[in-house]
Design a protein around this motif. Structure first.
Motif, PDB file in Angstrom:
ATOM      1  N   TRP A  48      12.854  -9.909   5.982  1.00 56.53           N
ATOM      2  CA  TRP A  48      12.930  -9.688   4.532  1.00 56.53           C
ATOM      3  C   TRP A  48      12.153  -8.424   4.221  1.00 56.53           C
ATOM      4  O   TRP A  48      11.043  -8.230   4.700  1.00 56.53           O
ATOM      5  N   ILE A  49      12.758  -7.542   3.401  1.00 56.53           N
ATOM      6  CA  ILE A  49      12.101  -6.307   3.004  1.00 56.53           C
ATOM      7  C   ILE A  49      11.514  -6.484   1.597  1.00 56.53           C
ATOM      8  O   ILE A  49      12.231  -6.932   0.684  1.00 56.53           O
ATOM      9  N   ASN A 132       9.501  -1.717   3.321  1.00 58.76           N
ATOM     10  CA  ASN A 132      10.541  -0.767   3.699  1.00 58.76           C
ATOM     11  C   ASN A 132       9.853   0.471   4.300  1.00 58.76           C
ATOM     12  O   ASN A 132       9.184   1.210   3.602  1.00 58.76           O
ATOM     13  N   LYS A 133      10.042   0.641   5.599  1.00 56.04           N
ATOM     14  CA  LYS A 133       9.321   1.693   6.325  1.00 56.04           C
ATOM     15  C   LYS A 133       9.636   3.102   5.806  1.00 56.04           C
ATOM     16  O   LYS A 133       8.786   3.982   5.848  1.00 56.04           O
ATOM     17  N   THR A 134      10.836   3.296   5.273  1.00 55.36           N
ATOM     18  CA  THR A 134      11.182   4.626   4.785  1.00 55.36           C
ATOM     19  C   THR A 134      10.410   4.979   3.516  1.00 55.36           C
ATOM     20  O   THR A 134      10.379   6.121   3.094  1.00 55.36           O
ATOM     21  N   LEU A 135       9.788   3.972   2.899  1.00 59.55           N
ATOM     22  CA  LEU A 135       8.994   4.233   1.695  1.00 59.55           C
ATOM     23  C   LEU A 135       7.500   4.192   1.997  1.00 59.55           C
ATOM     24  O   LEU A 135       6.688   4.335   1.103  1.00 59.55           O
ATOM     25  N   SER A 136       7.167   4.022   3.270  1.00 62.91           N
ATOM     26  CA  SER A 136       5.769   3.733   3.596  1.00 62.91           C
ATOM     27  C   SER A 136       4.805   4.887   3.332  1.00 62.91           C
ATOM     28  O   SER A 136       3.604   4.690   3.308  1.00 62.91           O
ATOM     29  N   ILE A 137       5.331   6.099   3.100  1.00 64.36           N
ATOM     30  CA  ILE A 137       4.420   7.200   2.776  1.00 64.36           C
ATOM     31  C   ILE A 137       4.003   7.150   1.301  1.00 64.36           C
ATOM     32  O   ILE A 137       3.082   7.812   0.893  1.00 64.36           O
ATOM     33  N   LEU A 138       4.722   6.342   0.504  1.00 63.37           N
ATOM     34  CA  LEU A 138       4.343   6.237  -0.908  1.00 63.37           C
ATOM     35  C   LEU A 138       3.136   5.308  -1.058  1.00 63.37           C
ATOM     36  O   LEU A 138       3.020   4.320  -0.359  1.00 63.37           O
TER      37      LEU A 138
END
Ligand SMILES: *[C@@H]1O[C@H](CO)[C@@H](O)[C@H](O)[C@H]1NC(C)=O
Ligand SMILES: *[C@@H]1O[C@H](CO)[C@@H](O)[C@H](O)[C@H]1NC(C)=O
Ligand SMILES: *[C@@H]1O[C@H](CO)[C@@H](O)[C@H](O)[C@H]1NC(C)=O
Length: 140
Positions: A48-49, A132-138
Motif C-alpha cells: 500500500w502506498i 511513494n518513493k518518487t516523492l521521497s525528496i519532498l
C-alpha cells in the motif's frame, strides 16, 4: 487389505468428528455464532502506498442471523500491536467492502495489518505500507 484398513480408519475418524460436533454444548455454539468474517483484502505481501485509496474487503457469505454489533470500524495494526489509527468507521459489516485512504505511517514496514471490528475483531495478514518513493525528496 490396506484399503480396507484405510476405509475403517476413515469411518472411525468421521464418527469421532461428528460426535465432537454433537458434544459442543448449546452455550458454546451460541458463542461460535459471533460474526468474525475473514478479511480477503489486503492479502499477505500486498503493498500500500501512503495517500492512495485501497479497498478493505471481507467475506460476508455466512453472517449469523443475529449480529450484536453491525457497526464496523477498521484500525491499523503494526506487528502485534493495534494502533489507534482509524481507517474507517460507522459502516455496516455486512457490506463486505470499504474504501480507505492509506494512512501516513511514520515508518515504511512490511508488518502492517488491519483489524476489522464489529461483533468481534479479526485481523488481516501482514502487508507493506510505504511512501511513494518518487516523492521521497519532498519534505513530508
Ligand atoms: C473499491 O470498490 C468500489 C466498488 O467495488 C470501486 O468502485 C472502487 O474503485 C474501489 N476502490 C479502489 C481503491 O480499488
Ligand atoms: C453512522 O451512520 C449512520 C447511518 O448511515 C448515520 O445515521 C450516523 O449519523 C452515522 N454516525 C456518525 C457518528 O457518523
Ligand atoms: C508516485 O508519485 C508519482 C508522482 O506523483 C506518480 O506519478 C506515481 O504514479 C506514484 N506511484 C505510485 C505507485 O503511486
Amino acid at each position: 487389505m490396506f484399503f480396507t484398513k484405510l476405509a475403517a480408519l476413515a469411518t472411525v475418524l468421521a464418527t469421532a468428528t461428528s460426535s465432537l460436533a454433537a458434544a459442543v454444548p448449546l452455550e458454546e455454539r451460541r458463542i461460535l455464532d459471533v460474526f468474525t468474517p475473514a478479511i480477503t483484502s489486503p492479502k499477505a505481501g500486498d503493498v500500500w502506498i501512503v495517500g492512495e485509496k485501497r479497498n478493505v474487503t471481507w467475506d460476508t457469505s455466512s453472517p449469523p442471523s443475529q449480529i450484536t454489533n453491525p457497526n464496523g470500524r477498521i484500525l491499523l495494526r503494526k506487528g502485534e500491536t493495534t494502533t489507534n489509527v482509524v481507517l474507517a468507521s460507522n459502516f455496516s459489516i455486512l457490506l463486505g467492502t470499504v474504501e480507505v485512504e492509506v494512512p501516513k505511517v511514520f515508518l515504511d514496514a512490511d508488518d502492517y495489518s488491519v483489524v476489522l471490528f464489529g461483533d468481534s475483531g479479526n485481523f488481516s495478514p501482514k502487508f507493506t505500507i510505504e511512501h511513494n518513493k518518487t516523492l521521497s525528496i519532498l519534505p513530508f
